[in-house]
Design a protein around this motif. Structure first.
Motif, PDB file in Angstrom:
ATOM      1  N   ARG A   7       0.842  -1.187   0.000  1.00  0.00           N
ATOM      2  CA  ARG A   7       0.000   0.000   0.000  1.00  0.00           C
ATOM      3  C   ARG A   7       0.876   1.235   0.000  1.00  0.00           C
ATOM      4  N   ASN A   8       0.280   2.336  -0.481  1.00  0.00           N
ATOM      5  CA  ASN A   8       0.944   3.640  -0.458  1.00  0.00           C
ATOM      6  C   ASN A   8       2.275   3.625  -1.200  1.00  0.00           C
ATOM      7  N   ILE A   9       2.184   3.251  -2.474  1.00  0.00           N
ATOM      8  CA  ILE A   9       3.367   3.258  -3.320  1.00  0.00           C
ATOM      9  C   ILE A   9       3.947   4.676  -3.347  1.00  0.00           C
ATOM     10  N   GLY A  10       5.254   4.804  -3.229  1.00  0.00           N
ATOM     11  CA  GLY A  10       5.911   6.109  -3.171  1.00  0.00           C
ATOM     12  C   GLY A  10       6.513   6.359  -1.810  1.00  0.00           C
ATOM     13  N   HIS A  11       5.916   5.762  -0.775  1.00  0.00           N
ATOM     14  CA  HIS A  11       6.502   5.802   0.557  1.00  0.00           C
ATOM     15  C   HIS A  11       7.597   4.736   0.646  1.00  0.00           C
ATOM     16  N   PRO A  12       8.526   4.849   1.600  1.00  0.00           N
ATOM     17  CA  PRO A  12       9.503   3.778   1.798  1.00  0.00           C
ATOM     18  C   PRO A  12       8.794   2.480   2.156  1.00  0.00           C
ATOM     19  N   LEU A  13       9.321   1.374   1.687  1.00  0.00           N
ATOM     20  CA  LEU A  13       8.692   0.068   1.893  1.00  0.00           C
ATOM     21  C   LEU A  13       9.049  -0.489   3.272  1.00  0.00           C
ATOM     22  N   ILE A  14       8.049  -1.018   3.961  1.00  0.00           N
ATOM     23  CA  ILE A  14       8.278  -1.707   5.225  1.00  0.00           C
ATOM     24  C   ILE A  14       7.526  -3.030   5.206  1.00  0.00           C
ATOM     25  N   ARG A  36      20.449  -7.007  12.755  1.00  0.00           N
ATOM     26  CA  ARG A  36      21.859  -7.232  12.443  1.00  0.00           C
ATOM     27  C   ARG A  36      22.097  -7.796  11.056  1.00  0.00           C
ATOM     28  N   ASN A  37      21.085  -8.469  10.501  1.00  0.00           N
ATOM     29  CA  ASN A  37      21.370  -9.321   9.358  1.00  0.00           C
ATOM     30  C   ASN A  37      20.325  -9.227   8.249  1.00  0.00           C
ATOM     31  N   SER A  38      19.650  -8.087   8.166  1.00  0.00           N
ATOM     32  CA  SER A  38      18.705  -7.842   7.077  1.00  0.00           C
ATOM     33  C   SER A  38      18.906  -6.406   6.598  1.00  0.00           C
ATOM     34  N   SER A  39      18.586  -6.161   5.359  1.00  0.00           N
ATOM     35  CA  SER A  39      18.694  -4.803   4.826  1.00  0.00           C
ATOM     36  C   SER A  39      17.322  -4.194   4.570  1.00  0.00           C
ATOM     37  N   ASP A  40      16.263  -4.881   4.985  1.00  0.00           N
ATOM     38  CA  ASP A  40      14.894  -4.407   4.788  1.00  0.00           C
ATOM     39  C   ASP A  40      14.393  -3.669   6.021  1.00  0.00           C
ATOM     40  N   ALA A 215      -1.761   4.201  10.976  1.00  0.00           N
ATOM     41  CA  ALA A 215      -0.749   5.238  11.184  1.00  0.00           C
ATOM     42  C   ALA A 215       0.549   4.883  10.462  1.00  0.00           C
ATOM     43  N   ILE A 216       0.928   3.619  10.503  1.00  0.00           N
ATOM     44  CA  ILE A 216       2.129   3.170   9.792  1.00  0.00           C
ATOM     45  C   ILE A 216       1.999   3.439   8.301  1.00  0.00           C
ATOM     46  N   GLU A 217       0.807   3.232   7.780  1.00  0.00           N
ATOM     47  CA  GLU A 217       0.576   3.390   6.340  1.00  0.00           C
ATOM     48  C   GLU A 217       0.553   4.845   5.895  1.00  0.00           C
ATOM     49  N   THR A 218       0.579   5.788   6.843  1.00  0.00           N
ATOM     50  CA  THR A 218       0.731   7.192   6.458  1.00  0.00           C
ATOM     51  C   THR A 218       2.187   7.533   6.160  1.00  0.00           C
ATOM     52  N   GLN A 219       3.120   6.656   6.558  1.00  0.00           N
ATOM     53  CA  GLN A 219       4.542   6.930   6.369  1.00  0.00           C
ATOM     54  C   GLN A 219       5.284   5.865   5.573  1.00  0.00           C
ATOM     55  N   PHE A 220       4.689   4.684   5.447  1.00  0.00           N
ATOM     56  CA  PHE A 220       5.342   3.583   4.748  1.00  0.00           C
ATOM     57  C   PHE A 220       4.385   2.922   3.767  1.00  0.00           C
ATOM     58  N   ALA A 221       4.957   2.296   2.761  1.00  0.00           N
ATOM     59  CA  ALA A 221       4.225   1.348   1.935  1.00  0.00           C
ATOM     60  C   ALA A 221       4.389  -0.013   2.605  1.00  0.00           C
ATOM     61  N   THR A 222       3.289  -0.613   3.048  1.00  0.00           N
ATOM     62  CA  THR A 222       3.364  -1.844   3.824  1.00  0.00           C
ATOM     63  C   THR A 222       3.291  -3.070   2.931  1.00  0.00           C
TER      64      THR A 222
END
Length: 271
Positions: A7-14, A36-40, A215-222
Motif C-alpha cells: 500500500r501507499n506506493i511512493g513511501h519507503p517500503l516496510i 543485524r542481518n537484514s537490509s529491509d 498510522a504506519i501506512e501514512t509513512q510507509f508502503a506496507t
C-alpha cells in the motif's frame, strides 16, 4: 502461498509481520537477527505472548530490579534482551510493536535515541488522537500514568524501536519487580500500581492494532509478510545475544543480595 500486499506506493517500503501469542523470547531473537542481518525495513506486531515473563534491558541487574525469591518461587522466566531500556513483565495482556529500519528509511530522521523517540510519539499521536496521550521522558502515558515502555538499539546503518503496550496487567505480576533506583522524574516515587494504567480503559484492543497499522501506512508502503518469510531476508547466520537467564544465575544474584545484607548487618553492629 506468500501473503503479499503493498500500500501507499511512493513511501519507503516496510515489511509488516502480524503475530498473535508469539513467545517473547523468540520474538526478541528474531528482531535482533533482523536488525543485524537484514537490509529491509520491518514492523512486527505481536498481539500478546504466552506465560508471564520478565524482560530486562541489556545492562539490567537482577538483584537490583527483581524480587528474585518470588521470581524463582513462581518459576517466572527472565530474559535479558539485546536493547537498552527498563524492566517489564509481559504476558497475554501485552501488545508489542517493533520498528526495525535503515537509517535513511524516514526522511529527515536523525538516527539518535531522542529523535527516534519523538518520531514514534508523533506516529502514535495519530493512533490516540482525542486522548490524553503524551510522550513523557521515554514513556508513553495517558495523563501522568504509563502504559507503554520503549527500548532501542542503534547500529552503524540501522535502528530498532520496540514498545510493550500494557493492554492490561495482573497486579500479581508487579510484585516481581522492585522499585528501580533510576526512575523518570514524573514518576515521583509512585508504586507500580500508582504509576501504571491500562490501555483497555481507553481503546478496544483490535481498534488499537488497526489504528496503529493505519498510522504506519501514512509513512510507509506496507508489505504484509508471513513469519517464515523473515528468514528469507537474512543474509547470513547470526547468533542472538538475547537469552533466558538460568536459574543458577538468578540464585547467584539472590545469594549476592543475601551476602550484602549480612555484611550490612555486621557493619551496623560494628558501628
Amino acid at each position: 502461498m506468500t501473503m503479499y500486499q503493498t500500500r501507499n506506493i511512493g513511501h519507503p517500503l516496510i515489511n509488516l509481520v502480524r503475530l498473535k501469542g508469539f513467545p517473547i523470547l523468540q520474538q526478541l531473537q528474531l528482531e535482533e537477527r533482523l536488525l543485524r542481518n537484514s537490509s529491509d525495513n520491518w514492523c512486527i506486531i505481536n498481539d500478546g505472548t504466552d506465560n508471564p515473563t520478565v524482560v530486562m534491558g541489556v545492562s539490567g541487574k537482577p538483584d537490583e530490579l527483581l524480587d528474585i525469591k518470588s521470581v524463582l518461587g513462581d518459576q517466572i522466566p527472565v530474559i535479558r534482551r539485546f536493547t537498552g531500556g527498563g524492566t517489564v513483565v509481559v504476558d497475554h495482556n501485552t501488545v508489542f510493536v517493533t520498528f526495525i529500519c535503515n537509517k535513511d528509511a524516514v526522511s529527515g530522521l536523525k538516527p539518535f535515541p531522542q529523535p527516534i523517540m519523538s518520531w514514534s510519539s508523533l506516529l502514535y499521536n495519530k493512533v490516540f488522537q482525542g486522548t490524553e496521550f503524551h510522550l513523557r521522558e521515554n514513556d508513553y502515558v495517558f495523563g501522568n500514568r504509563k502504559f507503554g515502555g520503549n527500548a532501542q538499539s542503534i547500529t552503524k546503518s540501522r535502528w530498532i524501536h520496540h514498545t510493550s503496550f500494557l493492554w492490561d496487567y495482573e497486579v500479581r505480576n508487579m510484585t516481581y519487580l522492585k522499585h528501580p533506583k533510576r526512575v523518570p522524574d514524573y514518576r515521583e516515587a509512585r508504586s507500580h500500581l500508582e504509576f501504571l494504567c491500562s490501555l483497555k480503559d481507553y481503546m478496544p484492543r483490535q481498534v488499537f492494532i488497526d489504528k496503529t497499522i493505519e498510522a504506519i501506512e501514512t509513512q510507509f508502503a506496507t508489505n504484509l509478510k508471513q513469519l517464515k518469510e523473515c528468514e528469507y531476508s537474512l543474509t547470513a547466520n547470526y547468533s542472538p545475544t538475547t537469552r533466558m537467564l538460568t536459574e543458577q544465575e538468578l540464585e547467584t544474584a539472590a545469594g549476592c543480595v543475601s551476602q550484602y545484607n549480612k555484611l550490612d548487618k555486621v557493619l551496623d553492629i560494628a558501628l
